[in-house]
Design a protein around this motif. Sequence first.
Motif, PDB file in Angstrom:
ATOM      1  N   PRO A   2      14.431  36.535 124.770  1.00 19.15           N
ATOM      2  CA  PRO A   2      15.846  36.218 124.628  1.00 19.15           C
ATOM      3  C   PRO A   2      16.263  35.035 125.505  1.00 19.15           C
ATOM      4  CG  PRO A   2      15.524  38.225 125.897  1.00 19.15           C
ATOM      5  CD  PRO A   2      14.190  37.858 125.330  1.00 19.15           C
TER       6      PRO A   2
ATOM      7  N   ALA B 288      21.135  44.157 130.814  1.00 18.54           N
ATOM      8  CA  ALA B 288      20.528  45.298 131.490  1.00 18.54           C
ATOM      9  C   ALA B 288      20.171  44.945 132.927  1.00 18.54           C
ATOM     10  CB  ALA B 288      19.283  45.718 130.732  1.00 18.54           C
TER      11      ALA B 288
ATOM     12  N   ARG C  73      15.300  47.258 133.505  1.00 21.51           N
ATOM     13  CA  ARG C  73      14.244  46.490 132.851  1.00 21.51           C
ATOM     14  C   ARG C  73      12.885  46.844 133.445  1.00 21.51           C
ATOM     15  NH1 ARG C  73      16.668  42.356 129.828  1.00 21.51           N
ATOM     16  NH2 ARG C  73      14.821  41.052 129.779  1.00 21.51           N
TER      17      ARG C  73
ATOM     18  N   ALA D 200      11.863  50.083 131.965  1.00 27.41           N
ATOM     19  CA  ALA D 200      11.432  49.898 130.580  1.00 27.41           C
ATOM     20  C   ALA D 200      10.006  49.351 130.546  1.00 27.41           C
ATOM     21  CB  ALA D 200      12.387  48.934 129.864  1.00 27.41           C
TER      22      ALA D 200
ATOM     23  N   ILE E 235       6.532  51.061 129.030  1.00 22.60           N
ATOM     24  CA  ILE E 235       5.652  50.430 128.034  1.00 22.60           C
ATOM     25  C   ILE E 235       4.218  50.456 128.556  1.00 22.60           C
ATOM     26  CG2 ILE E 235       5.170  48.335 126.731  1.00 22.60           C
ATOM     27  CD1 ILE E 235       8.096  47.593 126.960  1.00 22.60           C
TER      28      ILE E 235
ATOM     29  N   ARG F  92       9.547  45.705 115.559  1.00 21.62           N
ATOM     30  CA  ARG F  92      10.498  46.748 115.922  1.00 21.62           C
ATOM     31  C   ARG F  92      11.075  46.478 117.304  1.00 21.62           C
ATOM     32  NH1 ARG F  92      13.909  49.248 117.188  1.00 21.62           N
ATOM     33  NH2 ARG F  92      14.468  51.436 116.940  1.00 21.62           N
ATOM     34  N   LEU F  93      10.206  46.067 118.243  1.00 21.29           N
ATOM     35  CA  LEU F  93      10.657  45.812 119.607  1.00 21.29           C
ATOM     36  C   LEU F  93      11.609  44.621 119.662  1.00 21.29           C
ATOM     37  CD1 LEU F  93       7.658  46.332 122.022  1.00 21.29           C
ATOM     38  CD2 LEU F  93       9.691  47.739 121.713  1.00 21.29           C
ATOM     39  N   SER F  94      11.418  43.665 118.764  1.00 15.09           N
ATOM     40  CA  SER F  94      12.297  42.500 118.837  1.00 15.09           C
ATOM     41  C   SER F  94      13.699  42.823 118.335  1.00 15.09           C
ATOM     42  CB  SER F  94      11.693  41.309 118.102  1.00 15.09           C
ATOM     43  OG  SER F  94      11.414  41.656 116.788  1.00 15.09           O
ATOM     44  N   THR F  95      13.941  44.071 117.884  1.00 13.69           N
ATOM     45  CA  THR F  95      15.309  44.470 117.571  1.00 13.69           C
ATOM     46  C   THR F  95      15.909  45.313 118.703  1.00 13.69           C
ATOM     47  OG1 THR F  95      14.708  46.546 116.493  1.00 13.69           O
ATOM     48  CG2 THR F  95      14.711  44.577 115.126  1.00 13.69           C
ATOM     49  N   THR F  96      15.198  45.434 119.823  1.00 12.39           N
ATOM     50  CA  THR F  96      15.715  46.173 120.978  1.00 12.39           C
ATOM     51  C   THR F  96      16.036  45.171 122.085  1.00 12.39           C
ATOM     52  OG1 THR F  96      13.620  46.432 122.139  1.00 12.39           O
ATOM     53  CG2 THR F  96      14.088  48.031 120.422  1.00 12.39           C
ATOM     54  N   PRO F  97      16.683  45.631 123.150  1.00 13.85           N
ATOM     55  CA  PRO F  97      16.964  44.698 124.259  1.00 13.85           C
ATOM     56  C   PRO F  97      15.685  44.201 124.938  1.00 13.85           C
ATOM     57  CG  PRO F  97      18.356  46.644 124.415  1.00 13.85           C
ATOM     58  CD  PRO F  97      17.346  46.921 123.345  1.00 13.85           C
ATOM     59  N   VAL F  98      14.531  44.809 124.621  1.00 16.32           N
ATOM     60  CA  VAL F  98      13.279  44.431 125.272  1.00 16.32           C
ATOM     61  C   VAL F  98      12.524  43.425 124.400  1.00 16.32           C
ATOM     62  CG1 VAL F  98      10.996  45.333 125.809  1.00 16.32           C
ATOM     63  CG2 VAL F  98      13.016  46.529 126.607  1.00 16.32           C
TER      64      VAL F  98
ATOM     65  N   ARG G 130      22.083  37.520 121.712  1.00 17.37           N
ATOM     66  CA  ARG G 130      21.107  38.532 121.302  1.00 17.37           C
ATOM     67  C   ARG G 130      20.959  39.679 122.300  1.00 17.37           C
ATOM     68  NH1 ARG G 130      16.009  36.215 119.444  1.00 17.37           N
ATOM     69  NH2 ARG G 130      15.255  38.327 119.694  1.00 17.37           N
ATOM     70  N   ASP G 131      21.076  39.398 123.593  1.00 20.60           N
ATOM     71  CA  ASP G 131      20.931  40.477 124.571  1.00 20.60           C
ATOM     72  C   ASP G 131      21.960  41.585 124.345  1.00 20.60           C
ATOM     73  OD1 ASP G 131      18.828  39.234 125.706  1.00 20.60           O
ATOM     74  OD2 ASP G 131      19.700  39.049 127.713  1.00 20.60           O
TER      75      ASP G 131
ATOM     76  N   HIS H  36      21.549  43.357 120.827  1.00 18.77           N
ATOM     77  CA  HIS H  36      20.492  44.363 120.723  1.00 18.77           C
ATOM     78  C   HIS H  36      20.892  45.683 121.377  1.00 18.77           C
ATOM     79  CE1 HIS H  36      17.776  41.884 118.664  1.00 18.77           C
ATOM     80  NE2 HIS H  36      17.402  41.116 119.668  1.00 18.77           N
ATOM     81  N   GLN H  37      21.854  45.631 122.301  1.00 18.88           N
ATOM     82  CA  GLN H  37      22.279  46.868 122.948  1.00 18.88           C
ATOM     83  C   GLN H  37      23.213  47.696 122.080  1.00 18.88           C
ATOM     84  OE1 GLN H  37      23.714  46.211 126.919  1.00 18.88           O
ATOM     85  NE2 GLN H  37      21.888  45.051 127.467  1.00 18.88           N
TER      86      GLN H  37
ATOM     87  N   LEU I  77      13.614  49.885 110.656  1.00 17.78           N
ATOM     88  CA  LEU I  77      13.020  48.885 109.776  1.00 17.78           C
ATOM     89  C   LEU I  77      12.201  49.543 108.686  1.00 17.78           C
ATOM     90  CD1 LEU I  77      11.595  46.338 112.359  1.00 17.78           C
ATOM     91  CD2 LEU I  77      13.504  45.963 110.831  1.00 17.78           C
TER      92      LEU I  77
ATOM     93  N   SER J   8       7.827  50.354 109.337  1.00 16.10           N
ATOM     94  CA  SER J   8       7.496  50.181 110.740  1.00 16.10           C
ATOM     95  C   SER J   8       6.959  51.511 111.241  1.00 16.10           C
ATOM     96  CB  SER J   8       8.741  49.776 111.530  1.00 16.10           C
ATOM     97  OG  SER J   8       8.455  49.769 112.898  1.00 16.10           O
TER      98      SER J   8
ATOM     99  N   MET K  15      10.151  56.041 125.822  1.00 19.59           N
ATOM    100  CA  MET K  15       9.964  54.606 126.028  1.00 19.59           C
ATOM    101  C   MET K  15      11.156  53.837 125.457  1.00 19.59           C
ATOM    102  SD  MET K  15       6.793  52.174 124.920  1.00 19.59           S
ATOM    103  CE  MET K  15       7.330  51.451 123.382  1.00 19.59           C
TER     104      MET K  15
ATOM    105  N   SER L 180      14.394  54.115 127.406  1.00 19.68           N
ATOM    106  CA  SER L 180      14.520  53.382 128.666  1.00 19.68           C
ATOM    107  C   SER L 180      14.902  51.917 128.449  1.00 19.68           C
ATOM    108  CB  SER L 180      13.214  53.475 129.458  1.00 19.68           C
ATOM    109  OG  SER L 180      12.181  52.759 128.812  1.00 19.68           O
ATOM    110  N   PHE L 181      14.999  51.481 127.202  1.00 19.20           N
ATOM    111  CA  PHE L 181      15.397  50.091 126.937  1.00 19.20           C
ATOM    112  C   PHE L 181      16.912  49.911 127.003  1.00 19.20           C
ATOM    113  CE2 PHE L 181      11.576  49.601 123.802  1.00 19.20           C
ATOM    114  CZ  PHE L 181      10.705  49.717 124.870  1.00 19.20           C
ATOM    115  N   TYR L 182      17.649  51.017 126.963  1.00 20.75           N
ATOM    116  CA  TYR L 182      19.102  50.917 126.795  1.00 20.75           C
ATOM    117  C   TYR L 182      19.849  51.392 128.037  1.00 20.75           C
ATOM    118  CZ  TYR L 182      17.831  50.192 121.948  1.00 20.75           C
ATOM    119  OH  TYR L 182      17.283  49.685 120.802  1.00 20.75           O
TER     120      TYR L 182
END
Lengths: 279, 336
Positions: free
Chosen positions: A12, A28, A33, A36, A40, A123-129, B94-95, B98-99, B105, B108, B122, B125-127
């Motif tokens: 990002p 975040a 982070r 997270a 992973i 899939r991950l590229s649609t999350t904040p990570v 985007r940051d 995405h939240q 999808l 997937s 897992m 913990s991203f949010y």
Amino acid sequence: MSSLSSPALSSPAPSSPAPSSPAPSLPAPRRLRATAFGNIVRNEARLAWRRPVGLIGGVALPVILLVVFGEVPSFDKASASFGGLTAFDVYVPILLVLGLSFLALMGLPMALVSNRQLGILRRLSTTPVPPSWLLAAQFLVQLCVAVAIVLIVLVTSITAFGASAPKSIGGLALAALLAITGLFALGLVVAAAAKTATSASVIGRLTVFPLMFFAGLWLPRELMPQVLQDISNYTPLGAAVQALQDAMQQGFPPVAPLLVLAAYTVVFALVAGRLFQWE
Amino acid sequence: MALELGTTRRAGQAKASHRKATGGPAVEITHLRKSYGPLVAVADVSFSVAEGEIFGILGPNGAGKTTTVECAIGLRTADAGTIRLMGLDPHADRDEMHQIVGVQLQASAQPDKLRVSEIIHMYRSFYPDPADVSELIEVLGLAGKQRDYYRSLSGGQRQRLSVALALIGRPKIAVLDEMTTGLDPRARRDAWDLIEKVRDRGVTILLVTHFMDEAERLCDRVALIDNGHVVALDSPASLAAQARGAKTVRFVPSAPFDDQLLTRLPEVTQVEQHGRHVIVSGTGQLVTTVILALGAAGVTALDVELDSSNLEDAFVRLTSSPSIAEGRTGTEGAAR
């Protein structure tokens, strides 16, 4: 890893709050982070343990061969053709490189490719990570396994089979590090070239066996005709064995094999960055 | 079915318009365009989704549905047009985007050898403000499965896990692409119930589907996309009504009667005899009018059947590729 990028899925960019947004959440915090990324890494470590392609080829195989070679009676006699070393001493760096190659050329690419194949990077590229974190986590886990391979093979050969202790610890560490980076970079090329986990394993195998010939798995480098030895010096595995062996038997290794490994690291990393597909 | 659907829809719209009054639209797409080389996947797509709405994107395979959604969630960069999700640009912001956007999808999967709980924790913990795991697992019918490997889950369970991951970050908008494809009828109905529960919590839902019954049952409004254009945008019931203005009543009269009895009624456009059956076409309160007129003449209508057109008729009429209307499953291969 930073050379791997794509327009749609790249890390990002620094964000700017949209004026029309009612109450944009803050980016975040750092601790979140870190958690997270830790999660992973933890899951990737679990997968490395539960799908042990890399562990079997990288750790079990060299240790088994070490035990077998350690039991062969003629292997512990100093031989003139090995410059006064025992055959066992000659095989320690070869088995070390064998373990690292299986890990780097089969374990690493299969892990990377299967995540892409399953759509997890997407899939991950649609999350904040950012999805690059997953690649970084896999790299980190495989790196830890690589370090473990070096330690396990060395400690086993010295304590259980009386191999001579390395002459230059620093030289050995540097040689091992460059061997790992060079082989991992080649593993990334395999991962970039393969579409599926199955093809990654096939390409990895096709790469590993000819290269292992030059490392001296079938015919130690000392016994190779001069031409083959010269070629071997410029292959990644041959240079790795050369550098490791020198560090173990003579002292700080010569610059040539270290430079060869460093050059392979850079070239393969660039090629992998070019070829890598995020989807 | 029709009546039930009407109530649900009206309730949804009331809720949606109420929310709309307090803020901007949840999703706003204007003149989106995206091509892959010479292939134009999305030519010109615009629509706006109110907060709390369940908005369906319908269309044949390769119509541009998935591309539209992929642009909206920032997986692809649009060639032209603007996209706003709660006012955020999917690339510039985007940051934050995405939240607040949870995504499920199409196609997937997860690694075979991870356990359900490991995957969920897992993603959780991203949010910054994630949902409660045990509650989500309960609602999604995954309780007791937490220790199971992904490999051992059924298709329906995997799909529900995928929905759980889309909702774990407490999104304001959930984007679900072909959520029920590959599910058995029972699991599909469970998934529909789930979507309604999620909406009741105020989440806006963007649902890509090619199942007519799904859109009819769930969506407040649908955009019908064909060849990269929005060809229709309305509630499922209105679209169905547009497809065929006329209704048809079919019955067996208890005694013969003169056609004139019915043809002179303003609602009736046509009267046909097919053996014992009489088929009356017309508009408005057709059934009531016909039965009352017959009753006045001493004739009773038996075995009355009302044939009203549905969303599927609208779909077939409005799009160029009717094969999809048979409920055939498939991928968006052509658009890729």
